[in-house]
Design a protein around this motif. Structure first.
Motif, PDB file in Angstrom:
ATOM      1  N   ARG A 196       3.431  -1.706  14.962  1.00  0.00           N
ATOM      2  CA  ARG A 196       4.139  -2.418  16.019  1.00  0.00           C
ATOM      3  C   ARG A 196       4.926  -3.573  15.406  1.00  0.00           C
ATOM      4  N   PRO A 197       6.003  -4.028  16.027  1.00  0.00           N
ATOM      5  CA  PRO A 197       6.774  -5.163  15.490  1.00  0.00           C
ATOM      6  C   PRO A 197       5.881  -6.381  15.259  1.00  0.00           C
ATOM      7  N   GLY A 198       5.922  -6.928  14.045  1.00  0.00           N
ATOM      8  CA  GLY A 198       5.134  -8.119  13.724  1.00  0.00           C
ATOM      9  C   GLY A 198       3.687  -7.833  13.358  1.00  0.00           C
ATOM     10  N   GLU A 199       3.250  -6.573  13.445  1.00  0.00           N
ATOM     11  CA  GLU A 199       1.859  -6.234  13.124  1.00  0.00           C
ATOM     12  C   GLU A 199       1.643  -6.236  11.610  1.00  0.00           C
ATOM     13  N   SER A 200       0.550  -6.838  11.172  1.00  0.00           N
ATOM     14  CA  SER A 200       0.244  -6.923   9.743  1.00  0.00           C
ATOM     15  C   SER A 200      -0.206  -5.573   9.194  1.00  0.00           C
ATOM     16  N   LEU A 201      -0.050  -5.428   7.899  1.00  0.00           N
ATOM     17  CA  LEU A 201      -0.601  -4.268   7.223  1.00  0.00           C
ATOM     18  C   LEU A 201      -2.123  -4.343   7.228  1.00  0.00           C
ATOM     19  N   THR A 202      -2.758  -3.209   7.005  1.00  0.00           N
ATOM     20  CA  THR A 202      -4.204  -3.151   6.846  1.00  0.00           C
ATOM     21  C   THR A 202      -4.523  -2.582   5.470  1.00  0.00           C
ATOM     22  N   LEU A 203      -5.787  -2.617   5.098  1.00  0.00           N
ATOM     23  CA  LEU A 203      -6.193  -2.038   3.823  1.00  0.00           C
ATOM     24  C   LEU A 203      -5.916  -0.542   3.802  1.00  0.00           C
ATOM     25  N   GLU A 204      -6.011   0.112   4.960  1.00  0.00           N
ATOM     26  CA  GLU A 204      -5.697   1.547   5.036  1.00  0.00           C
ATOM     27  C   GLU A 204      -4.217   1.795   4.754  1.00  0.00           C
ATOM     28  N   ASP A 205      -3.347   0.899   5.213  1.00  0.00           N
ATOM     29  CA  ASP A 205      -1.920   1.024   4.903  1.00  0.00           C
ATOM     30  C   ASP A 205      -1.685   0.900   3.403  1.00  0.00           C
ATOM     31  N   ILE A 206      -2.392  -0.042   2.789  1.00  0.00           N
ATOM     32  CA  ILE A 206      -2.251  -0.262   1.343  1.00  0.00           C
ATOM     33  C   ILE A 206      -2.630   1.006   0.575  1.00  0.00           C
ATOM     34  N   LYS A 207      -3.667   1.687   1.045  1.00  0.00           N
ATOM     35  CA  LYS A 207      -4.139   2.895   0.365  1.00  0.00           C
ATOM     36  C   LYS A 207      -3.123   4.039   0.441  1.00  0.00           C
ATOM     37  N   LYS A 208      -2.191   3.943   1.385  1.00  0.00           N
ATOM     38  CA  LYS A 208      -1.165   4.989   1.518  1.00  0.00           C
ATOM     39  C   LYS A 208       0.001   4.783   0.550  1.00  0.00           C
ATOM     40  N   MET A 209       0.040   3.659  -0.134  1.00  0.00           N
ATOM     41  CA  MET A 209       1.161   3.334  -1.019  1.00  0.00           C
ATOM     42  C   MET A 209       0.950   3.936  -2.412  1.00  0.00           C
ATOM     43  N   ASN A 210       0.709   5.244  -2.439  1.00  0.00           N
ATOM     44  CA  ASN A 210       0.381   5.903  -3.706  1.00  0.00           C
ATOM     45  C   ASN A 210       1.536   5.862  -4.699  1.00  0.00           C
ATOM     46  N   TYR A 211       2.720   6.252  -4.238  1.00  0.00           N
ATOM     47  CA  TYR A 211       3.850   6.281  -5.160  1.00  0.00           C
ATOM     48  C   TYR A 211       4.237   4.866  -5.597  1.00  0.00           C
ATOM     49  N   THR A 212       4.153   3.918  -4.686  1.00  0.00           N
ATOM     50  CA  THR A 212       4.485   2.528  -5.029  1.00  0.00           C
ATOM     51  C   THR A 212       3.582   2.018  -6.143  1.00  0.00           C
ATOM     52  N   TRP A 213       2.317   2.370  -6.072  1.00  0.00           N
ATOM     53  CA  TRP A 213       1.382   1.912  -7.105  1.00  0.00           C
ATOM     54  C   TRP A 213       1.648   2.630  -8.428  1.00  0.00           C
ATOM     55  N   GLN A 214       2.109   3.883  -8.361  1.00  0.00           N
ATOM     56  CA  GLN A 214       2.506   4.577  -9.597  1.00  0.00           C
ATOM     57  C   GLN A 214       3.682   3.842 -10.253  1.00  0.00           C
ATOM     58  N   VAL A 215       4.648   3.409  -9.448  1.00  0.00           N
ATOM     59  CA  VAL A 215       5.796   2.672  -9.964  1.00  0.00           C
ATOM     60  C   VAL A 215       5.343   1.359 -10.602  1.00  0.00           C
ATOM     61  N   ALA A 216       4.469   0.658  -9.911  1.00  0.00           N
ATOM     62  CA  ALA A 216       3.977  -0.622 -10.440  1.00  0.00           C
ATOM     63  C   ALA A 216       3.196  -0.416 -11.736  1.00  0.00           C
ATOM     64  N   ARG A 217       2.375   0.613 -11.787  1.00  0.00           N
ATOM     65  CA  ARG A 217       1.581   0.893 -12.989  1.00  0.00           C
ATOM     66  C   ARG A 217       2.484   1.247 -14.171  1.00  0.00           C
ATOM     67  N   GLU A 218       3.515   2.043 -13.908  1.00  0.00           N
ATOM     68  CA  GLU A 218       4.432   2.409 -14.981  1.00  0.00           C
ATOM     69  C   GLU A 218       5.210   1.182 -15.470  1.00  0.00           C
ATOM     70  N   SER A 219       5.558   0.290 -14.549  1.00  0.00           N
ATOM     71  CA  SER A 219       6.237  -0.949 -14.945  1.00  0.00           C
ATOM     72  C   SER A 219       5.340  -1.794 -15.832  1.00  0.00           C
ATOM     73  N   MET A 220       4.061  -1.871 -15.465  1.00  0.00           N
ATOM     74  CA  MET A 220       3.120  -2.664 -16.263  1.00  0.00           C
ATOM     75  C   MET A 220       2.776  -1.977 -17.585  1.00  0.00           C
ATOM     76  N   ARG A 221       2.923  -0.660 -17.638  1.00  0.00           N
ATOM     77  CA  ARG A 221       2.744   0.020 -18.922  1.00  0.00           C
ATOM     78  C   ARG A 221       3.833  -0.391 -19.900  1.00  0.00           C
ATOM     79  N   MET A 222       5.063  -0.414 -19.394  1.00  0.00           N
ATOM     80  CA  MET A 222       6.184  -0.744 -20.256  1.00  0.00           C
ATOM     81  C   MET A 222       6.319  -2.251 -20.495  1.00  0.00           C
ATOM     82  N   PHE A 223       5.880  -3.044 -19.520  1.00  0.00           N
ATOM     83  CA  PHE A 223       5.931  -4.503 -19.643  1.00  0.00           C
ATOM     84  C   PHE A 223       4.557  -5.084 -19.302  1.00  0.00           C
ATOM     85  N   PRO A 224       3.565  -4.905 -20.180  1.00  0.00           N
ATOM     86  CA  PRO A 224       2.214  -5.385 -19.866  1.00  0.00           C
ATOM     87  C   PRO A 224       2.184  -6.894 -19.672  1.00  0.00           C
ATOM     88  N   PRO A 225       1.521  -7.378 -18.619  1.00  0.00           N
ATOM     89  CA  PRO A 225       1.442  -8.822 -18.366  1.00  0.00           C
ATOM     90  C   PRO A 225       0.758  -9.597 -19.496  1.00  0.00           C
TER      91      PRO A 225
END
Length: 480
Positions: free
Chosen positions: A329-358
């Protein structure tokens, strides 16, 4: 009176025999020590060794290409050098990572420069060993458990949205790195610790960071002196906050209310129970602020950088987030379940950290003679493992210098991918960093169009990696 030599001759013989036995014993010990096979490499001049080459390569963000890789080609994956006064063995590869990181407290212990220990805190988790380390880590892990993260997600969402409203609206160009540093600093203090951020706080912490790898010489105007003074300011501020929190908890009948899963609340409860001292609480808060905010802000900016360079990846990531937004809904916050659906986003972040480790890796100190890879690492020597030793090697990642998030569709073997370390000392705030990255990406890509001002902006290191120009990006609100 004549001296009777015959009386002392037996005693003299015994003395000579014992002396030769002692000498022979020490000679054998010295000889066996000399026979130990040290790793190949160059120690160089006393103290200096190869420190200047190391710093030069690190400052240009080319530690692997200009320092580690040439020595691997010359000596092999295990080689010796001398860095910052200490004979050091550099190890590379998944087997080395597993051997040394899993043997923390048994064969090696964490070893940081004197300046880092003084500024981050001698009573923080980075200096704790064995049971004391497990106690602090357990407190942190409880705050970042599934229930703790579930309660934290809406807070992070509100903080991110407020940050965008206050700092992005009406702007054409912003410094992404600077903004994310401010945001992640606010998240760790307010959402994780429950400490209200005051205007001058971030500046104080950044002055401390400037001195963590500087020579620990406190003379007026030096980086270490400025950092030490800033550390004292932070300490005074946090002592007042800790004491006030303790009074609140004790007033509420022994901690029956107020604080919930906030990490500061849990640390102060440990203080009340006598499990930690006030100094330990303060030192751990300071360390965790650095650990949870500085490396995360770099990881976020590098993720945006790689998305800008790979529009096909960005399109796939955006689709994932628009589907999640469509079900809110408009203005509704994400939940932990929403975060778990971000599979491809986390792959992108992991690959970025592989190439540029913090973090490029970390130092350990041998607490006993160590036999590894056919060599002896003497007690007291330093050991340096690097993330690059696996992240950039085709043995572990096919075509390693190509950005390919899909490589993380399948599980990665243990001790190969180490952007936040591994073993008992793996970054305790890893899950918080993940939340920060995914939540910010969601709100930015669903609300803004953006592009890099300088796509080829260089990466510098001082003392941690950062985009040299602050990663400026052009932004404009998305049309509904």
């Amino acid at each position: 009176m004549a001296f009777n030599f015959s009386f002392f001759l037996p005693l003299f013989s015994v003395f000579v025999t014992l002396a030769f036995a002692i000498i022979f014993k020490h000679y054998n010990k010295f000889s066996s020590r000399n026979k130990k096979k040290l790793p190949p490499g160059e120690l160089g001049f006393p103290w200096i060794g190869e420190t200047l080459d190391f710093y030069k390569a690190q400052k240009g963000n080319k530690l692997y290409e200009e320092f580690v890789q040439p020595r691997i080609q010359k000596y092999g994956k295990t080689f010796k050098t001398r860095l910052m006064g200490s004979p050091t063995v550099v190890v590379n590869g998944a087997e080395a990572n597993k051997f040394f990181l899993s043997n923390e407290f048994k064969l090696v212990v964490s070893s940081w420069p004197t300046s880092s220990v003084q500024l981050m805190g001698s009573d923080s988790i980075m200096e704790k060993q064995g049971e004391a380390h497990r106690c602090v880590r357990g407190i942190i892990a409880t705050s970042l458990s599934c229930s703790g993260l579930e309660a934290m997600v809406p807070k992070i969402c509100n903080t991110v949205q407020l940050h965008l409203d206050q700092n992005w609206q009406g702007k054409n160009i912003i410094s992404l790195y600077r903004m994310t540093r401010t945001l992640t600093f606010t998240i760790v203090l307010e959402c994780m610790m429950g400490i209200e951020v005051k205007p001058d706080m971030l500046g104080m912490f950044e002055r401390v960071l400037e001195g963590v790898f500087s020579p620990p010489v406190k003379f007026p105007g030096s980086a270490f002196s400025r950092a030490k003074n800033a550390r004292m300011e932070i300490e005074k501020m946090l002592i007042n906050i800790v004491r006030k929190k303790r009074e609140e908890i004790e007033f509420q009948q022994g901690g029956g209310g107020g604080g919930g899963g906030m990490l500061l609340f849990r640390l102060v409860m440990a203080l009340i129970r006598g499990e930690m001292s006030e100094k330990e609480v303060v030192d751990n808060v300071i360390l965790l602020v650095f650990a949870a905010h500085d490396t995360t802000s770099f990881a976020i900016t590098m993720t945006f950088r790689m998305l800008a360079h790979h529009p096909n990846c960005y399109s796939q990531l955006l689709k994932e987030h628009l589907e999640i937004k469509h079900n809110k809904r408009p203005g509704e916050s994400l939940t932990l379940e929403d975060i778990k659906k971000m599979n491809y986003t986390w792959q992108v972040a992991r690959e970025s950290m592989r190439m540029f480790p913090p973090i490029f890796g970390s130092f350990r100190k041998a607490i006993t003679d160590i036999e590894y890879d056919g060599f002896t690492i003497p007690k007291g020597w330093k050991v340096l493992w690097t993330a690059y030793g696996t992240h950039y090697e085709s043995e572990y990642f096919e075509d390693p210098m190509t950005f390919n998030p899909s490589r993380f569709e399948d599980p990665v073997k243990p001790y190969v991918y180490l952007p936040f370390g591994g073993g008992p000392r793996q970054c305790a705030g890893y899950q918080l960093a993940k939340l920060n990255i995914l939540v910010l990406l969601h709100y930015v890509v669903t609300q803004y169009e953006w592009s890099l001002v300088n796509p080829e902006e260089p990466i510098a290191v001082d003392p941690l990696p950062f985009p040299a120009q602050g990663m400026p990006i052009r932004i404009s609100p998305k049309l509904s």
